[in-house]
Design an enzyme around this catalytic site. Sequence first.
Site, PDB file in Angstrom:
ATOM      1  N   ASP A 141      44.589  20.525  47.295  1.00  0.00           N
ATOM      2  CA  ASP A 141      43.837  19.804  45.880  1.00  0.00           C
ATOM      3  C   ASP A 141      44.301  20.068  44.562  1.00  0.00           C
ATOM      4  O   ASP A 141      45.623  20.206  44.740  1.00  0.00           O
ATOM      5  CB  ASP A 141      42.144  19.821  45.902  1.00  0.00           C
ATOM      6  CG  ASP A 141      42.015  21.287  45.689  1.00  0.00           C
ATOM      7  OD1 ASP A 141      42.674  22.156  45.941  1.00  0.00           O
ATOM      8  OD2 ASP A 141      40.573  21.646  45.391  1.00  0.00           O
ATOM      9  N   GLY A 159      44.681  26.798  44.164  1.00  0.00           N
ATOM     10  CA  GLY A 159      44.274  26.717  43.073  1.00  0.00           C
ATOM     11  C   GLY A 159      45.219  27.438  41.945  1.00  0.00           C
ATOM     12  O   GLY A 159      45.457  26.737  40.712  1.00  0.00           O
ATOM     13  N   GLU A 218      44.979  24.736  52.556  1.00  0.00           N
ATOM     14  CA  GLU A 218      43.654  24.589  52.668  1.00  0.00           C
ATOM     15  C   GLU A 218      43.446  23.717  53.891  1.00  0.00           C
ATOM     16  O   GLU A 218      42.248  23.749  54.579  1.00  0.00           O
ATOM     17  CB  GLU A 218      43.499  23.466  51.503  1.00  0.00           C
ATOM     18  CG  GLU A 218      43.339  23.926  50.250  1.00  0.00           C
ATOM     19  CD  GLU A 218      44.756  24.003  49.522  1.00  0.00           C
ATOM     20  OE1 GLU A 218      45.912  23.602  50.200  1.00  0.00           O
ATOM     21  OE2 GLU A 218      44.846  24.684  48.212  1.00  0.00           O
ATOM     22  N   GLY A 247      41.521  28.841  44.350  1.00  0.00           N
ATOM     23  CA  GLY A 247      40.337  28.899  43.775  1.00  0.00           C
ATOM     24  C   GLY A 247      39.063  29.758  44.821  1.00  0.00           C
ATOM     25  O   GLY A 247      39.450  30.118  45.766  1.00  0.00           O
TER      26      GLY A 247
HETATM   27  C1  QUE Z   1      43.194  28.767  52.493  1.00  0.00           C
HETATM   28  C2  QUE Z   1      42.627  28.685  51.240  1.00  0.00           C
HETATM   29  C3  QUE Z   1      42.482  29.750  50.471  1.00  0.00           C
HETATM   30  C4  QUE Z   1      42.682  31.095  51.156  1.00  0.00           C
HETATM   31  C5  QUE Z   1      43.220  31.273  52.564  1.00  0.00           C
HETATM   32  C6  QUE Z   1      43.376  29.955  53.146  1.00  0.00           C
HETATM   33  C7  QUE Z   1      42.040  29.899  49.172  1.00  0.00           C
HETATM   34  C8  QUE Z   1      41.539  31.152  48.398  1.00  0.00           C
HETATM   35  C9  QUE Z   1      41.964  32.410  49.172  1.00  0.00           C
HETATM   36  C10 QUE Z   1      41.649  33.787  49.010  1.00  0.00           C
HETATM   37  C11 QUE Z   1      42.669  34.695  49.451  1.00  0.00           C
HETATM   38  C12 QUE Z   1      42.357  35.999  49.192  1.00  0.00           C
HETATM   39  C13 QUE Z   1      41.229  36.223  48.177  1.00  0.00           C
HETATM   40  C14 QUE Z   1      40.387  35.483  47.841  1.00  0.00           C
HETATM   41  C15 QUE Z   1      40.712  34.034  48.019  1.00  0.00           C
HETATM   42  O1  QUE Z   1      42.501  32.185  50.569  1.00  0.00           O
HETATM   43  O2  QUE Z   1      41.673  28.806  48.439  1.00  0.00           O
HETATM   44  O3  QUE Z   1      39.224  35.524  47.039  1.00  0.00           O
HETATM   45  O4  QUE Z   1      40.686  37.711  48.051  1.00  0.00           O
HETATM   46  O5  QUE Z   1      41.066  31.068  47.397  1.00  0.00           O
HETATM   47  O6  QUE Z   1      43.901  29.714  54.345  1.00  0.00           O
HETATM   48  O7  QUE Z   1      42.473  27.441  50.583  1.00  0.00           O
END
Ligand code: QUE
Length: 334
Positions: free
Chosen positions: A140, A109, A132, A62
């Site tokens: 989740d 997500g 997470e 997400g």
């Molecule tokens: C835990 C997470 C997420 C995460 C890293 C974590 C997560 C998530 C992203 C993510 C990674 C790269 C992106 C971005 C989001 O990393 O939920 O927009 O470019 O979306 O350790 O829960």
Amino acid sequence: MEIIFLEKNNTGIITLNRPKALNALNIDMAKIFSEKLQEWNENVNIKRVLLIGEGKHFCAGGDVKSLYLTKNENNFKEEFFRIEYKLNYLISQFKKEYLSIWNGVVMGGGVGLSIYGDHRMATDNTKFAMPETSIGFFPDVGASYFLSNLPKNVGKFIGLTGQILEVNDLIYLGLATDYFKIENLELLKNNYINSGELIRENFEVNNDTELIKNIELINLMFEGNLNEIISNLENNKSQFSSKILDIIYKKCPMSLYVSTKLINDAKGKSLKECLEIEYQLSQKLVYRTDFDNGVNSVLVTKDHNPQWSPAKIDQINTEELNKYFETHTKKLYL
Ligand code: QUE
């Protein structure tokens, strides 16, 4: 467009199209994804759905950065998780065949967009994780449902450590349903779109992975509540246990407690019940400083060194923990 819908030969094709953000799902994408899926559910011309990520990855999760940046303007944090979890449930109830291509990163997500479908095709570069606990949150999108149904306490192992699983582990655990060779990706997609047939490669699981080799140890170590798990790992002198303990000690203490209880309590519950509980929990955890500090550290400054509060596992008491599991009025009404 950050998400693209195409109808071709009785196939609804959904492309997550934010490749620079590893296709992380934002609220607008989730909203139109839900609308389109409801439409296709009733459209007799659509017999199946294919979900893919643009570029090298499927979906990183997400869009938690947006949650961090918007500071809950217009109750954004309430709405975001409601839309996302309702979409997860909608996918689980979708009447037609649903196939996801798990190339590259498949996290959080992204797992919720695919795990309730019929087919999840993994390949040699697939990197699956529920990470997470690194951002002050908890696994989740129905993770308490699918993790609690994995054998030998592996679900708790995955949820607490955030360990990356690759194709052998994923097929072994049934998280992925099939294997494909990355060079056959276009063939696989075209075949599915044009005929509804899946090209299945023979795949012999190589049991020589860290997870599979240590599965009996994981079963023993991850039995019980968080205090029991920590003490099991501390008392076990294997290299594996000490490595896992080092990983766990870097995670958010409150996340670890919440995730362990969540997954333990989920045993025997339906996906619907699990999503309701997770929604309630999301509306407690997402306002804590651990969430802001975690997201900031992992996704904004990228120093990967968040200061957790409480900082230590033994500073959390059961009363504080139970408070987060008290039901409140914010419901999903699935
Ligand atoms: C835990 C997470 C997420 C995460 C890293 C974590 C997560 C998530 C992203 C993510 C990674 C790269 C992106 C971005 C989001 O990393 O939920 O927009 O470019 O979306 O350790 O829960």
